[in-house]
Design a protein around this motif. Structure first.
Motif, mmCIF file in Angstrom:
data_model
loop_
_atom_site.group_PDB
_atom_site.id
_atom_site.type_symbol
_atom_site.label_atom_id
_atom_site.label_comp_id
_atom_site.label_asym_id
_atom_site.label_seq_id
_atom_site.Cartn_x
_atom_site.Cartn_y
_atom_site.Cartn_z
ATOM 1 N N UNK A 28 -30.033 -62.853 71.203
ATOM 2 C CA UNK A 28 -30.746 -63.923 71.895
ATOM 3 C C UNK A 28 -31.286 -64.885 70.839
ATOM 4 N N UNK A 29 -30.923 -66.141 70.949
ATOM 5 C CA UNK A 29 -31.346 -67.131 69.953
ATOM 6 C C UNK A 29 -31.888 -68.374 70.643
ATOM 7 N N UNK A 30 -32.594 -69.184 69.886
ATOM 8 C CA UNK A 30 -33.024 -70.506 70.328
ATOM 9 C C UNK A 30 -32.581 -71.478 69.246
ATOM 10 N N UNK A 31 -31.819 -72.470 69.631
ATOM 11 C CA UNK A 31 -31.260 -73.392 68.651
ATOM 12 C C UNK A 31 -29.754 -73.234 68.605
ATOM 13 N N UNK A 35 -27.262 -68.849 65.209
ATOM 14 C CA UNK A 35 -26.287 -67.824 64.837
ATOM 15 C C UNK A 35 -24.892 -68.420 64.965
ATOM 16 N N UNK A 36 -24.168 -68.467 63.851
ATOM 17 C CA UNK A 36 -22.793 -68.986 63.904
ATOM 18 C C UNK A 36 -21.827 -67.857 63.586
ATOM 19 N N UNK A 37 -21.618 -67.575 62.320
ATOM 20 C CA UNK A 37 -20.701 -66.499 61.927
ATOM 21 C C UNK A 37 -21.521 -65.242 61.671
ATOM 22 N N UNK A 38 -21.327 -64.226 62.515
ATOM 23 C CA UNK A 38 -22.030 -62.952 62.363
ATOM 24 C C UNK A 38 -21.028 -61.811 62.536
ATOM 25 N N UNK A 39 -21.384 -60.594 62.137
ATOM 26 C CA UNK A 39 -20.448 -59.467 62.250
ATOM 27 C C UNK A 39 -20.160 -59.023 63.678
#
Length: 200
Positions: A28-31, A35-39
């Motif tokens: 869960x993010x805001x913006x 989170x772009x490239x994650x595992x």
């Protein structure tokens, strides 16, 4: 080895494997770009484009900093991520001269600087650790931040040992001062005169 002026970013991605195992990873993010490239997420073209943009900006900052420190350097020629050894690095302008650490230290000595050697001695382990640490050190406090009985014992033992060391050193110094040069040489005292008596 000098050079390596470049930027790299590597992130393993387990999204497909997690999906096959029936594992769904929720983030869960805001913006938009938090989170772009994650595992754990499926990476999109937009994610990759944003990461490449970020890396490009970091690369520009890196090059500007190096160029500001070495204005004579052709930054575009060396900012390739490549590395160079000794003479090649010197010819590229990545260094001013080639020297060993001893050469540098001796140069400082020749110029009149005081050169010191500093050694780090870690806290001893085992029985010797009883002498290490005094109240107030990070090693002598418990989880509550209060001084424990171990730190008090350490401090007491250390104080006694220091006092004994001072007394022994003082006794040895006074004994050595009372000896003549021959006695000092062999560290022995001839007390024959005081032990032998002559009677009629």
């Amino acid at each position: 080895v000098l050079g390596s002026i470049g930027v790299i970013s590597e992130v393993p991605n387990a999204y497909d494997r997690l999906k096959r195992e029936g594992i769904e990873f929720q983030t869960i993010t805001a913006g938009k770009f938090k989170r772009t490239v994650t595992p754990t997420k499926k990476i999109t073209k937009e994610d990759l484009a944003k990461s490449e943009q970020d890396i490009g900006e970091i690369f520009d900052l890196f090059k500007k900093f190096v160029a500001s420190q070495r204005p004579m350097l052709d930054i575009e020629d060396v900012a390739t991520g490549d590395t160079w050894f000794g003479e090649d690095a010197l010819s590229k302008g990545l260094c001013d001269e080639l020297a060993t650490a001893d050469d540098v230290l001796l140069d400082f000595v020749d110029k009149g600087y005081d050169v010191y050697e500093i050694a780090y001695e870690p806290t001893p382990e085992g029985p010797a650790s009883l002498l290490a640490g005094l109240p107030g050190s990070s090693e002598s406090t418990n989880n509550d931040g209060m001084f424990g009985w171990k730190s008090v014992l350490r401090s007491a033992v250390r104080s006694v040992v220091s006092e004994v060391q001072r007394e022994v050193s003082s006794e040895l110094s006074s004994s050595v001062r009372e000896m003549n040069s021959v006695e000092r040489r062999y560290m022995a005292v001839d007390d024959t005169a005081s032990r032998v008596q002559v009677r009629d």
